[in-house]
Design an enzyme around this catalytic site. Sequence first.
Site, short mmCIF file in Angstrom:
data_model
loop_
_atom_site.label_atom_id
_atom_site.label_comp_id
_atom_site.label_asym_id
_atom_site.label_seq_id
_atom_site.Cartn_x
_atom_site.Cartn_y
_atom_site.Cartn_z
N ARG A 60 70.81 38.44 31.30
CA ARG A 60 72.19 38.66 30.91
C ARG A 60 72.30 38.67 29.39
O ARG A 60 71.58 37.93 28.69
CB ARG A 60 73.10 37.54 31.45
CG ARG A 60 73.39 37.62 32.94
CD ARG A 60 74.26 38.83 33.32
NE ARG A 60 74.57 38.85 34.74
CZ ARG A 60 73.89 39.57 35.66
NH1 ARG A 60 72.87 40.32 35.29
NH2 ARG A 60 74.27 39.56 36.92
N HIS B 79 71.55 48.38 31.54
CA HIS B 79 71.63 47.41 32.64
C HIS B 79 71.13 48.04 33.96
O HIS B 79 71.85 48.06 34.96
CB HIS B 79 73.07 46.89 32.80
CG HIS B 79 73.15 45.58 33.54
ND1 HIS B 79 74.05 44.60 33.23
CD2 HIS B 79 72.44 45.11 34.59
CE1 HIS B 79 73.89 43.57 34.06
NE2 HIS B 79 72.90 43.87 34.90
P1 NAP Z 1 66.96 32.71 40.86
O1 NAP Z 1 66.06 32.98 42.02
O2 NAP Z 1 68.16 31.87 41.08
O3 NAP Z 1 66.04 32.06 39.72
C1 NAP Z 1 66.58 31.43 38.61
C2 NAP Z 1 65.48 30.68 37.86
O4 NAP Z 1 66.03 30.16 36.65
C3 NAP Z 1 64.93 29.49 38.66
O5 NAP Z 1 63.55 29.38 38.46
C4 NAP Z 1 65.63 28.29 38.02
O6 NAP Z 1 64.89 27.08 38.05
C5 NAP Z 1 65.73 28.77 36.58
N1 NAP Z 1 66.80 28.04 35.88
C6 NAP Z 1 68.12 28.01 36.16
N2 NAP Z 1 68.77 27.20 35.31
C7 NAP Z 1 67.84 26.70 34.48
C8 NAP Z 1 67.87 25.79 33.39
N3 NAP Z 1 69.03 25.23 32.98
N4 NAP Z 1 66.71 25.50 32.77
C9 NAP Z 1 65.55 26.04 33.18
N5 NAP Z 1 65.43 26.91 34.21
C10 NAP Z 1 66.58 27.24 34.84
O7 NAP Z 1 67.47 34.08 40.22
P2 NAP Z 1 66.79 35.53 40.32
O8 NAP Z 1 67.09 36.18 41.60
O9 NAP Z 1 65.38 35.41 39.91
O10 NAP Z 1 67.63 36.30 39.19
C11 NAP Z 1 67.65 35.87 37.84
C12 NAP Z 1 68.71 36.60 37.05
O11 NAP Z 1 68.31 37.94 36.79
C13 NAP Z 1 70.05 36.78 37.76
O12 NAP Z 1 70.84 35.61 37.69
C14 NAP Z 1 70.67 37.92 36.99
O13 NAP Z 1 71.45 37.45 35.93
C15 NAP Z 1 69.46 38.67 36.43
N6 NAP Z 1 69.35 40.04 36.99
C16 NAP Z 1 69.42 41.09 36.14
C17 NAP Z 1 69.29 42.37 36.64
C18 NAP Z 1 69.29 43.57 35.73
O14 NAP Z 1 69.34 44.70 36.21
N7 NAP Z 1 69.20 43.39 34.43
C19 NAP Z 1 69.11 42.58 38.01
C20 NAP Z 1 69.04 41.47 38.83
C21 NAP Z 1 69.16 40.19 38.32
P3 NAP Z 1 64.55 26.35 39.46
O15 NAP Z 1 63.62 27.29 40.18
O16 NAP Z 1 63.88 25.11 39.06
O17 NAP Z 1 65.85 26.19 40.17
C1 GLV Z 2 72.39 42.70 38.23
O1 GLV Z 2 72.51 42.48 37.07
C2 GLV Z 2 72.35 41.69 39.24
O2 GLV Z 2 72.63 40.52 38.92
O3 GLV Z 2 72.04 42.03 40.39
#
Ligand code: NAP
Ligand code: GLV
Length: 313
Positions: A228, A276
């Site tokens: 983000r 994005h």
């Molecule tokens: P997720 O499975 O919820 O993983 C989040 C990770 O961040 C987990 O490992 C979590 O730790 C860690 N985390 C959260 N808060 C933290 C903190 N305060 N300190 C240290 N580590 C922390 O999420 P995901 O599915 O991988 O997605 C991640 C993000 O990618 C989404 O939230 C979104 O914003 C972004 N995204 C972007 C796009 C794009 O097109 N650019 C597309 C999809 C997603 P724990 O494992 O220990 O809980």
């Molecule tokens: C895109 O940014 C998503 O969070 O899926």
Amino acid sequence: MQIIFYHPTSDTQQWIDGLRRRLPQAQIREWVPGDKAPVDYALVWHPPYEMLADRQTLKGIFVLGAGVDAILNQERQHLGLLPAGVPLVRLEDSGMAKQMQDYVLAYVLRYFRRMDEYQLYQRQKQWKPLTPFALGDFMIGILGAGVLGKSVAESLVAWGFNVRCWSRSAKNIAQVESFHGEEQLPDFLHGTRVLINLLPNTPHTAGIITLSLMRQLEKNAYLINIARGAHLNEADLLVALEEGTVAAAALDVFAEEPLTDMHPFWSHPRISMTPHIAAVTLPEEAMDQIAANIRAIESDRQPAGWVDRQRGY
Ligand code: NAP
Ligand code: GLV
């Protein structure tokens, strides 16, 4: 079963037709302003406040993406917007992990093989072989080791890179060094040459990528922000590029999207931008997951991708 759908930019008819095929017993409609009739489920991306306000009959809210920051930020502004106890469910992978792997690998190889420098030399008509970077000097650090961070880490390991990750809790990912918690962040940053951000945007992680953080990386580091825009202090990145702390940055997400015409990132020679799209929601995969999750809730099982609202992700 009544379902309402709202996505400001997606093909609504594709979703409604696809959901009807998967959930033939359901009545599915596009939500339009003024529609306050009771529903069981809401499928949303950046919904207007009125869509979810006062919906006491909801059994589940499905966010049509991985990140839930937009809806939780709205909840923080309008306390009680999301009825207490109603599951808030996000997409888990559903085709996004592979896209993230591809996106990251494309940039990591471009930086590792010094392609930007060669492109510059080509324009200057310079025939100038550079010393190749050594894998040992190219530690890749991933902020966030959840569904997407772990998948990206594994694909980079498979490619032969040295990879470490930082998360809230310790991880056990083959050949990936795990750091966790705020106290281990400096150790994680020290020695990291490529910083990839895959954290969720929460009150704890917003603004995390500052000049002071970037200065703890290896000199001439690379930044890939695909989580983000709120994570990155954009003015600090310009300073980091200027002073040589950061050699180049690949940015998919921004504080304000789209960027204003005047934004300095558009024309910065060492910033590469995409709009994005690092990992977009794939409707068919997403609908399979959401339909399975609705069936889970209907059978009193916890859906995959359940969001802990207190934690913020
Ligand atoms: P997720 O499975 O919820 O993983 C989040 C990770 O961040 C987990 O490992 C979590 O730790 C860690 N985390 C959260 N808060 C933290 C903190 N305060 N300190 C240290 N580590 C922390 O999420 P995901 O599915 O991988 O997605 C991640 C993000 O990618 C989404 O939230 C979104 O914003 C972004 N995204 C972007 C796009 C794009 O097109 N650019 C597309 C999809 C997603 P724990 O494992 O220990 O809980
Ligand atoms: C895109 O940014 C998503 O969070 O899926």
